[in-house]
Design a protein around this motif. Sequence first.
Motif, PDB file in Angstrom:
ATOM      1  N   UNK A  19       0.818  -1.208   0.000  1.00 64.00           N
ATOM      2  CA  UNK A  19       0.000   0.000   0.000  1.00 64.00           C
ATOM      3  C   UNK A  19       0.858   1.266   0.000  1.00 64.00           C
ATOM      4  N   UNK A  20       1.945   1.242   0.804  1.00 62.90           N
ATOM      5  CA  UNK A  20       2.818   2.407   0.924  1.00 62.90           C
ATOM      6  C   UNK A  20       4.092   2.298   0.093  1.00 62.90           C
ATOM      7  N   UNK A  21       4.303   1.162  -0.549  1.00 65.79           N
ATOM      8  CA  UNK A  21       5.509   0.895  -1.334  1.00 65.79           C
ATOM      9  C   UNK A  21       6.778   1.155  -0.529  1.00 65.79           C
ATOM     10  N   UNK A  22       6.801   0.642   0.714  1.00 69.59           N
ATOM     11  CA  UNK A  22       7.994   0.807   1.532  1.00 69.59           C
ATOM     12  C   UNK A  22       8.232  -0.429   2.390  1.00 69.59           C
ATOM     13  N   UNK A  23       9.448  -0.545   2.854  1.00 65.23           N
ATOM     14  CA  UNK A  23       9.835  -1.593   3.788  1.00 65.23           C
ATOM     15  C   UNK A  23       9.732  -1.028   5.194  1.00 65.23           C
ATOM     16  N   UNK A  24       9.419  -1.885   6.157  1.00 71.60           N
ATOM     17  CA  UNK A  24       9.327  -1.422   7.542  1.00 71.60           C
ATOM     18  C   UNK A  24       9.604  -2.589   8.476  1.00 71.60           C
ATOM     19  N   UNK A  25       9.797  -2.272   9.740  1.00 71.38           N
ATOM     20  CA  UNK A  25      10.036  -3.321  10.709  1.00 71.38           C
ATOM     21  C   UNK A  25       9.955  -2.810  12.127  1.00 71.38           C
ATOM     22  N   UNK A  26      10.161  -3.770  13.058  1.00 72.31           N
ATOM     23  CA  UNK A  26      10.099  -3.483  14.484  1.00 72.31           C
ATOM     24  C   UNK A  26      11.218  -4.229  15.185  1.00 72.31           C
ATOM     25  N   UNK A  27      11.894  -3.560  16.101  1.00 74.85           N
ATOM     26  CA  UNK A  27      12.911  -4.220  16.912  1.00 74.85           C
ATOM     27  C   UNK A  27      12.196  -5.220  17.812  1.00 74.85           C
ATOM     28  N   UNK A  28      12.672  -6.437  17.852  1.00 76.07           N
ATOM     29  CA  UNK A  28      12.027  -7.516  18.592  1.00 76.07           C
ATOM     30  C   UNK A  28      12.594  -7.671  20.000  1.00 76.07           C
ATOM     31  N   UNK A  29      11.772  -8.209  20.885  1.00 76.09           N
ATOM     32  CA  UNK A  29      12.224  -8.596  22.213  1.00 76.09           C
ATOM     33  C   UNK A  29      12.303  -7.493  23.244  1.00 76.09           C
ATOM     34  N   UNK A  30      11.803  -6.310  22.938  1.00 80.15           N
ATOM     35  CA  UNK A  30      11.860  -5.213  23.899  1.00 80.15           C
ATOM     36  C   UNK A  30      10.662  -5.298  24.840  1.00 80.15           C
ATOM     37  N   UNK A  31      10.925  -5.167  26.119  1.00 82.38           N
ATOM     38  CA  UNK A  31       9.834  -5.243  27.098  1.00 82.38           C
ATOM     39  C   UNK A  31       9.358  -3.862  27.531  1.00 82.38           C
ATOM     40  N   UNK A  32      10.044  -2.832  27.069  1.00 85.09           N
ATOM     41  CA  UNK A  32       9.732  -1.488  27.554  1.00 85.09           C
ATOM     42  C   UNK A  32       9.273  -0.527  26.465  1.00 85.09           C
ATOM     43  N   UNK A  33       8.734  -1.048  25.390  1.00 84.64           N
ATOM     44  CA  UNK A  33       8.235  -0.161  24.348  1.00 84.64           C
ATOM     45  C   UNK A  33       8.386  -0.749  22.962  1.00 84.64           C
ATOM     46  N   UNK A  34       8.038   0.050  21.987  1.00 83.73           N
ATOM     47  CA  UNK A  34       8.093  -0.357  20.596  1.00 83.73           C
ATOM     48  C   UNK A  34       9.044   0.560  19.851  1.00 83.73           C
ATOM     49  N   UNK A  35       9.928  -0.046  19.062  1.00 85.29           N
ATOM     50  CA  UNK A  35      10.862   0.713  18.248  1.00 85.29           C
ATOM     51  C   UNK A  35      10.645   0.300  16.798  1.00 85.29           C
ATOM     52  N   UNK A  36      10.227   1.249  15.967  1.00 88.47           N
ATOM     53  CA  UNK A  36       9.914   0.997  14.565  1.00 88.47           C
ATOM     54  C   UNK A  36      10.917   1.704  13.658  1.00 88.47           C
ATOM     55  N   UNK A  37      11.007   1.245  12.431  1.00 86.93           N
ATOM     56  CA  UNK A  37      11.890   1.848  11.428  1.00 86.93           C
ATOM     57  C   UNK A  37      11.311   1.558  10.057  1.00 86.93           C
ATOM     58  N   UNK A  38      11.767   2.320   9.039  1.00 81.96           N
ATOM     59  CA  UNK A  38      11.264   2.117   7.675  1.00 81.96           C
ATOM     60  C   UNK A  38      12.281   2.611   6.658  1.00 81.96           C
ATOM     61  N   UNK A  39      12.050   2.259   5.413  1.00 82.45           N
ATOM     62  CA  UNK A  39      12.921   2.712   4.338  1.00 82.45           C
ATOM     63  C   UNK A  39      12.335   2.391   2.979  1.00 82.45           C
ATOM     64  N   UNK A  40      12.765   3.141   1.985  1.00 84.21           N
ATOM     65  CA  UNK A  40      12.303   2.915   0.620  1.00 84.21           C
ATOM     66  C   UNK A  40      13.129   1.849  -0.103  1.00 84.21           C
ATOM     67  N   UNK A  41      14.286   1.502   0.463  1.00 81.44           N
ATOM     68  CA  UNK A  41      15.135   0.460  -0.109  1.00 81.44           C
ATOM     69  C   UNK A  41      15.704  -0.359   1.047  1.00 81.44           C
ATOM     70  N   UNK A  42      16.318  -1.468   0.737  1.00 83.73           N
ATOM     71  CA  UNK A  42      16.937  -2.291   1.782  1.00 83.73           C
ATOM     72  C   UNK A  42      18.022  -1.485   2.495  1.00 83.73           C
ATOM     73  N   UNK A  43      18.811  -0.748   1.733  1.00 86.96           N
ATOM     74  CA  UNK A  43      19.859   0.075   2.332  1.00 86.96           C
ATOM     75  C   UNK A  43      19.264   1.090   3.302  1.00 86.96           C
ATOM     76  N   UNK A  44      18.186   1.784   2.883  1.00 90.47           N
ATOM     77  CA  UNK A  44      17.526   2.757   3.758  1.00 90.47           C
ATOM     78  C   UNK A  44      16.943   2.087   4.998  1.00 90.47           C
ATOM     79  N   UNK A  45      16.377   0.910   4.833  1.00 95.59           N
ATOM     80  CA  UNK A  45      15.809   0.170   5.958  1.00 95.59           C
ATOM     81  C   UNK A  45      16.892  -0.188   6.961  1.00 95.59           C
ATOM     82  N   UNK A  46      18.015  -0.690   6.470  1.00 93.10           N
ATOM     83  CA  UNK A  46      19.124  -1.053   7.349  1.00 93.10           C
ATOM     84  C   UNK A  46      19.658   0.170   8.096  1.00 93.10           C
TER      85      UNK A  46
END
Length: 75
Positions: A19-46
């Motif tokens: 829908x947004x034509x982008x990559x995104x993700x979430x840092x796993x295993x955190x007990x104290x909140x949510x950390x999200x990230x995104x990018x238009x390419x794999x390089x940007x995502x990393x």
Amino acid sequence: MKNYLEYKGFRGTVEYSQEDSCLFGEVQGLSDGTVLYEGQSVKNLEEDFRGAVEDYLYLRAKNGESLDPPAYEVW
């Protein structure tokens, strides 16, 4: 092939939003909140993932909290 990102012992998901034509993700295993990230390419995502982990570590250090990454089960 890994289906996740890894940096300084932290792992994050890799997902695609058609829908947004982008990559995104979430840092796993955190007990104290949510950390999200995104990018238009794999390089940007990393890059955004690494920056998100650095920001998370900075905030924890500033608050005098543990900087240890979460323990992960084998994926």
